[in-house]
Design an enzyme around this catalytic site. Structure first.
Site, short mmCIF file in Angstrom:
data_model
loop_
_atom_site.label_atom_id
_atom_site.label_comp_id
_atom_site.label_asym_id
_atom_site.label_seq_id
_atom_site.Cartn_x
_atom_site.Cartn_y
_atom_site.Cartn_z
N GLY A 11 0.74 -0.95 -0.05
CA GLY A 11 0.11 -0.15 0.08
C GLY A 11 0.76 1.32 -0.01
CB ALA A 22 15.57 10.47 1.58
CB VAL A 24 17.70 9.25 -5.77
CG1 VAL A 24 18.50 10.30 -7.14
CG2 VAL A 24 16.76 8.02 -6.59
NE ARG A 72 -1.03 -4.72 -1.20
CZ ARG A 72 -1.61 -3.61 -0.47
NH1 ARG A 72 -2.74 -3.75 -1.55
NH2 ARG A 72 -1.54 -3.13 0.36
CB SER A 73 4.08 -9.11 -7.68
OG SER A 73 4.94 -10.04 -8.26
CG ASP A 103 3.05 -6.91 7.71
OD1 ASP A 103 2.63 -7.90 8.06
OD2 ASP A 103 2.85 -6.94 6.03
CB THR A 105 7.66 -4.84 1.50
OG1 THR A 105 6.37 -3.84 0.49
CG2 THR A 105 8.91 -4.41 0.12
CB THR A 126 2.81 0.89 6.19
OG1 THR A 126 1.29 0.84 6.11
CG2 THR A 126 3.28 0.01 7.01
CG ASP A 128 -1.44 -0.35 7.74
OD1 ASP A 128 -1.67 -1.40 7.44
OD2 ASP A 128 -2.72 0.42 7.75
CG ASP A 130 1.37 -3.09 10.06
OD1 ASP A 130 0.68 -3.20 9.97
OD2 ASP A 130 2.41 -2.62 9.88
NE ARG A 172 -1.70 -4.64 5.99
CZ ARG A 172 -1.14 -5.22 5.75
NH1 ARG A 172 -1.31 -6.50 5.29
NH2 ARG A 172 -0.20 -4.69 5.94
CD GLU A 223 -8.66 -1.44 7.19
OE1 GLU A 223 -9.30 -1.25 6.44
OE2 GLU A 223 -7.50 -1.49 7.12
NE ARG A 256 -2.35 2.98 0.47
CZ ARG A 256 -3.15 2.26 0.12
NH1 ARG A 256 -3.86 1.14 0.44
NH2 ARG A 256 -2.78 1.88 -1.19
O1 F6P Z 1 -1.43 -0.97 4.68
C1 F6P Z 1 -2.99 -0.29 4.26
C2 F6P Z 1 -3.38 -0.16 3.50
O2 F6P Z 1 -3.97 1.51 3.75
C3 F6P Z 1 -4.39 -0.63 5.15
O3 F6P Z 1 -4.42 0.35 6.01
C4 F6P Z 1 -5.53 -1.29 4.52
O4 F6P Z 1 -6.41 -2.08 4.70
C5 F6P Z 1 -5.07 -1.85 3.08
O5 F6P Z 1 -3.99 -1.06 2.93
C6 F6P Z 1 -5.78 -1.69 1.74
O6 F6P Z 1 -4.93 -2.27 0.25
P1 F6P Z 1 -5.83 -1.69 -0.52
O7 F6P Z 1 -5.22 -0.81 -1.19
O8 F6P Z 1 -4.97 -2.76 -1.62
O9 F6P Z 1 -7.38 -2.01 -1.16
#
Ligand code: F6P
Length: 323
Positions: A11, A22, A24, A72-73, A103, A105, A126, A128, A130, A172, A223, A256
């Protein structure tokens, strides 16, 4: 080490561009060639790699999102996918990689280095917050400020209509965004995954507040809360208080984006410089972080595995402020 690369993964988070800048400029300062990999691990597999120069990162420190895009791959989870990625790195002579993400990544980076030997250093990006090994992750400060600004606006209309609003925030399965933004916006209750939700207690608190003529109420729900999201909390409370007008606001991906805060820009710049210097000191498979104002290195394994607990002092503060 003469050639390094950087990519953003997972994300996206406000401050990623300040961090790319920074990395680069620190690399160029040390006489390195710096390459950008687009779209995270998927771009690495496809060889979507370009050289970056000082001018490439001009005028981006203030911009949200990431100029290198993110993804995400699933293919990177396969040995064949990681071999394709290695072929691409070899084609450009890349000897070290700076991985910006969370995490997932860092776990991928650990596996890749164990298979191919190319050193990776991670930067916690991130919203989050976390990740173990840093007081704050890049993007968190901007996200909680975004939530507070949004809740302040919601409070205006809640007050005008004597309504109860249930606001769902991201994070998350962590409650860091909910806890700090809930305290800062004066929420009447904050629901986080780390503590058991006692709906009877919440209902009593609301009744006491309404008895004191507090006509509007704001609840912040992470959430990932075990009770469910805003919809579940709303259903339960509307059942208990059918006469009370209630509304839901799910803030979603608003959290975001946006221009990164000053704190995030400085954190991103510090960690970007530290990541390059860590690679140059021949250290890898670690995440750079900031703990009590000092740069620290945390092995990827610890950064992704350790559960981060919410600050007990903040939890106590949140409970005390709603008497
Ligand atoms: O990890 C960051 C985050 O924004 C979480 O808080 C959220 O649940 C998730 O990504 C949403 O993922 P996506 O952008 O793939 O919908």
């Amino acid at each position: 080490m003469k050639r390094i690369a950087i990519f953003t993964s997972g994300g996206d988070a406000p401050g990623m561009n300040a961090c790319i800048r920074a990395v680069v400029r620190t690399g160029l300062h040390h006489g390195l060639e710096v390459f950008g990999i687009y779209r995270g691990y998927q771009g690495m597999i496809e060889g979507d790699i370009v050289p970056l120069y000082s001018a490439s990162v001009s005028n981006i420190i203030q911009r949200g999102g990431t100029i290198l895009k993110s993804s995400r791959s699933a293919e990177f989870l396969t040995k064949e996918g990681r071999q394709k990625a290695m072929n691409a790195l070899q084609k450009y002579g890349i000897e070290g990689v700076v991985a910006m993400g969370g995490d997932g990544t860092f776990h991928g980076a650990s596996v890749f280095t164990s298979e191919h030997g190319v050193p990776f250093v991670g930067i916690p990006c991130t919203i989050d917050n976390d990740l173990y090994g840093t007081d704050f992750t890049i993007g968190y400060d901007t996200a909680i400020n975004t939530v507070v600004e949004a809740v302040d606006k919601i409070r205006d209309t809640a007050t005008s209509h004597n309504r109860l609003f249930i606001v769902e925030v991201m994070g998350r399965d962590a409650g860091f965004i909910a806890l700090r933004s809930g305290i800062a916006s004066g929420a009447d209750a904050i629901f986080v995954p780390e503590t058991q939700t006692d709906m009877n207690y919440v209902a009593k608190q609301l009744q006491r507040s309404w008895a004191r003529e507090r006509s509007s109420s704001i609840l912040i729900v992470a959430e990932g809360d075990e009770f469910g999201g805003a919809m579940e909390v709303h259903a339960e409370l509307q059942k208990r208080f059918p006469e009370k007008e209630m509304r839901i606001s799910i803030l979603g991906h608003l959290q975001r984006g946006g221009n990164p805060s000053c704190m995030d820009r400085v954190l991103a710049s510090r960690l970007g410089m530290a990541a390059v210097e860590t690679l140059l000191e021949d250290k890898h498979t670690v995440m750079v972080g900031l703990r009590h104002r000092d740069i620290t290195l945390t092995p990827f394994e610890s950064a992704v595995k350790h559960n981060l607990s919410l600050n007990p002092g903040l939890l106590k503060l949140a409970e005390t402020m709603v008497i």
